[in-house]
Design an enzyme around this catalytic site. Structure first.
Site, short mmCIF file in Angstrom:
data_model
loop_
_atom_site.label_atom_id
_atom_site.label_comp_id
_atom_site.label_asym_id
_atom_site.label_seq_id
_atom_site.Cartn_x
_atom_site.Cartn_y
_atom_site.Cartn_z
N GLU A 258 1.04 -1.37 0.08
CA GLU A 258 -0.11 -0.14 0.37
C GLU A 258 1.05 1.26 0.14
OE1 GLU A 258 -2.27 2.94 0.38
OE2 GLU A 258 -1.85 2.45 2.44
N CYS A 292 -1.93 8.88 2.60
CA CYS A 292 -0.95 7.96 0.73
C CYS A 292 -2.41 8.37 0.23
CB CYS A 292 -1.19 6.43 0.94
SG CYS A 292 -2.76 6.19 2.04
N GLU A 392 4.51 13.10 -5.26
CA GLU A 392 3.94 13.13 -3.83
C GLU A 392 4.82 13.73 -2.71
OE1 GLU A 392 4.14 9.07 -1.44
OE2 GLU A 392 1.41 9.80 -0.62
P1 NDP Z 1 9.29 4.91 4.15
O1 NDP Z 1 8.89 3.78 3.20
O2 NDP Z 1 10.81 4.70 3.93
O3 NDP Z 1 8.58 3.84 5.96
C1 NDP Z 1 7.72 3.72 5.40
C2 NDP Z 1 8.10 2.25 7.11
O4 NDP Z 1 8.96 1.15 5.78
C3 NDP Z 1 8.76 2.42 8.10
O5 NDP Z 1 8.43 1.91 8.96
C4 NDP Z 1 10.37 2.47 7.28
O6 NDP Z 1 11.30 1.77 8.96
C5 NDP Z 1 10.18 1.34 7.00
N1 NDP Z 1 11.17 1.03 6.11
C6 NDP Z 1 11.91 1.86 5.35
N2 NDP Z 1 13.22 1.04 4.78
C7 NDP Z 1 12.49 -0.14 4.62
C8 NDP Z 1 13.17 -1.24 3.91
N3 NDP Z 1 14.79 -1.36 3.48
N4 NDP Z 1 12.51 -2.30 3.98
C9 NDP Z 1 11.19 -2.61 5.38
N5 NDP Z 1 10.99 -1.77 5.53
C10 NDP Z 1 11.90 -0.22 5.37
O7 NDP Z 1 9.21 6.18 3.89
P2 NDP Z 1 9.55 7.20 4.68
O8 NDP Z 1 8.88 7.78 5.92
O9 NDP Z 1 10.78 6.94 5.01
O10 NDP Z 1 8.87 9.02 3.78
C11 NDP Z 1 8.60 8.95 3.11
C12 NDP Z 1 7.57 8.81 1.55
O11 NDP Z 1 7.13 7.88 1.86
C13 NDP Z 1 6.68 10.26 2.10
O12 NDP Z 1 7.11 11.65 2.06
C14 NDP Z 1 5.59 9.48 1.45
O13 NDP Z 1 5.67 9.97 0.21
C15 NDP Z 1 6.45 7.81 1.27
N6 NDP Z 1 4.98 7.85 2.85
C16 NDP Z 1 3.46 6.92 2.48
C17 NDP Z 1 3.08 5.90 3.16
C18 NDP Z 1 1.50 5.89 3.38
O14 NDP Z 1 0.74 6.42 4.19
N7 NDP Z 1 1.46 4.82 2.18
C19 NDP Z 1 3.92 6.03 4.86
C20 NDP Z 1 4.63 6.90 4.40
C21 NDP Z 1 5.95 7.59 3.68
P3 NDP Z 1 11.71 3.29 9.26
O15 NDP Z 1 10.90 4.21 9.85
O16 NDP Z 1 12.79 2.87 10.09
O17 NDP Z 1 12.36 4.08 7.45
#
Ligand code: NDP
Length: 498
Positions: A258, A292, A392
């Site tokens: 998602e 999102c 986004e």
């Molecule tokens: P990420 O996709 O990096 O983070 C979401 C989750 O994934 C966090 O728990 C993160 O952990 C984890 N994660 C990060 N790297 C890995 C990996 N290699 N393997 C598995 N899990 C991982 O989002 P960001 O926080 O960097 O946000 C960046 C952008 O992502 C936002 O600006 C937005 O555009 C989008 N986003 C979209 C969301 C949605 O609801 N669809 C939610 C959040 C972000 P950790 O926090 O430790 O990095």
């Protein structure tokens, strides 16, 4: 509702939940969790590493046979008890979520917590209704299909709706008989830890749910690549979604993604304009735009754009920013300093491409905002193809575009590679159905926006990911089909003649 316990944080478990025990991480290190409103440290949580994921997965594997064998109504009863416990703890959960994420407390109380309880309740009711099917096949054979749990599910949830997304993944996973290893974002782990406490209190057996608080590149990565994890369910960015697909290839685990969105929210000339303006403000500014499904592209018919913008700008400028724990606050800070800067950088990108900032665009001034990760609710008028019209931003930042014809509106709406949520404001039922069919999205809202319910499938197409959360669709995602053939009276042709 009164806030029960201002010291809820002091009592909260901050260790890892593995095999029913709260334990330190193998490395013995911790992660500081900050309040995005004032930068103060709220708690130190244990930092999990790959070694802790391995322990958590082993515990989940051990717990799986008994959890799976439990009658559906027994699993359901525990999830229903959990839903009740969440409602009883609503004030504490709301306070934790507000402190940790910056969500206004009034939203946590009216949306996040009730929706979390509702989700567990819905899937609690689902646990004994997971039916297979009987397939009409060749004469003389009975073919039936059972839905079986997958095994250990890895859940990776982001920082924007940590409480709700915990329930969206754990509800269907547990109802279906899977066990879970969940990683909340290290920025916002507190409400997930509280859910872990409540799960133990209501009697969910040891090892069925394991919580590993740690970083994405270590813990998330290990969950995604782990050979004994049968499925990974992820919410987050498209870039990380890709990494998860790559990491999952080793054991070809099932992946559900998602991801991001750039929601088109179209106001047609015949729309009920006041309703469209109120709904569009909610679409983009709720949760500081960190959603999102946010309606981040406001696409307005040129004949009404002046009227719409006059009212929309006025409403936007009246949104009350402030302390998330103040019940009057309508918009809190963004959830992290890094993200605040990311959003503000997009204002510079917009200006560099000639876009016009109609409201906001800055971090607000004044003592109340000095330490917080605030961004003013921002409206930018841009043109199709601009970066802020396709990328986004994930903040309180809406891009306004205009159109002349329905064809042009559709082309603009479908301009991005994302396809998650879309909104239509029109009184013309024929047009609403036509657009609903043609728009590139997993969800379409007509004369409303951002409606979600645990019974209704949630998810996207294209770069917004694949798989569906919620409803019967989710049960398909968290189970696998087993097809069984019985020869009841078949005359099998002799393929091999001797
Ligand atoms: P990420 O996709 O990096 O983070 C979401 C989750 O994934 C966090 O728990 C993160 O952990 C984890 N994660 C990060 N790297 C890995 C990996 N290699 N393997 C598995 N899990 C991982 O989002 P960001 O926080 O960097 O946000 C960046 C952008 O992502 C936002 O600006 C937005 O555009 C989008 N986003 C979209 C969301 C949605 O609801 N669809 C939610 C959040 C972000 P950790 O926090 O430790 O990095």
């Amino acid at each position: 509702m009164a806030l029960d316990d201002p010291h809820v944080i002091d009592r909260l478990q901050t260790k890892l939940l593995i095999d029913g025990q709260w334990v330190d991480g193998v490395a013995g290190t911790t992660i500081a969790v900050e309040n995005p409103y004032d930068g103060s440290k709220i708690a130190d949580v244990a930092e999990a590493t790959a070694a802790d994921v391995d322990l958590a997965v082993a515990a989940a594997q051990r717990a799986f046979p008994a959890w799976r064998a439990l009658a559906g109504h027994e699993r359901g009863r525990l999830l229903l008890k959990l839903a009740d416990a969440i409602e009883a703890d609503a004030a504490n959960l709301a306070r934790l979520e507000s402190l940790d994420t910056g969500h206004p407390i009034r939203d946590c109380l009216s949306l996040d917590v009730p929706r979390t309880a509702l989700c567990f309740r819905y899937f609690g009711g689902m646990a004994d209704k997971i039916e297979g099917s009987v397939i009409p096949v060749d004469a003389g054979f009975l073919n039936y299909v059972e839905r079986e749990p997958i095994g250990v599910v890895g859940a990776i949830v982001p920082w924007n709706f940590p409480l709700m997304f915990t329930s969206w993944k754990m509800g269907p996973a547990l109802a279906a008989g899977n066990t879970v290893v969940i990683k909340p974002s290290e920025i916002t782990p507190l409400s997930t830890l509280r859910i872990g406490e409540l799960m133990l209190e209501v009697g969910i057996p040891a090892g069925v749910v394991n919580i590993v608080t740690g970083y994405g590149h270590t813990v998330g990565q290990r969950i995604a690549e782990h050979p004994q994890v049968g499925k990974v369910a992820f919410t987050g960015s498209t870039a990380t979604g890709r990494k998860i697909v790559e990491a999952s290839a080793g054991n070809l685990k099932k992946v559900q993604l998602e991801l991001g969105g750039k929601g088109p929210n179209i106001i047609f000339a015949d729309a009920n304009i006041p309703a469209a303006i109120g709904g569009s403000a909610f679409a983009i500014f709720h949760n500081q735009g960190q959603a999102c499904i946010a309606g981040s592209r406001l696409i307005v018919h040129e004949s009404v754009v002046d009227q719409v913008l006059e009212q929309f700008v006025a409403l936007t400028k009246s949104i009350k920013l402030g302390d998330p724990l103040d019940p009057e606050t309508e918009m809190g800070p963004l959830t992290s300093r890094l993200h605040q800067q990311r959003v503000l950088d997009y204002v510079a990108v917009a200006k560099a491409q000639g876009a016009q900032v109609l409201a906001g665009g800055e971090a607000p001034e004044g003592a109340a905002f000095a330490k917080g990760c605030f961004v003013e609710p921002t409206i930018v008028r841009a043109k199709p193809g601009d970066r802020v019209a396709t990328e986004e931003v994930f903040g309180p930042f809406v891009t306004v575009l205009t159109f002349k014809t329905d064809e042009e509106a559709l082309a603009i709406a479908n301009e991005t590679d994302y396809g998650l949520g879309a909104g239509l404001w029109t009184q013309d039922i024929t047009r609403a159905h036509r657009f609903a069919k043609q728009i590139h999205a997993g969800m379409v809202w007509v004369n409303c926006y951002k409606r979600v319910h645990p019974a209704s499938p949630f998810g996207g197409v294209g770069m917004s990911g694949y798989g569906r959360e919620m409803g019967f669709e989710a049960m398909r995602e968290y189970t696998q089909a087993k097809s069984v053939w019985i020869n009841v009276d078949a005359k099998i042709p002799p393929f091999y003649r001797r």
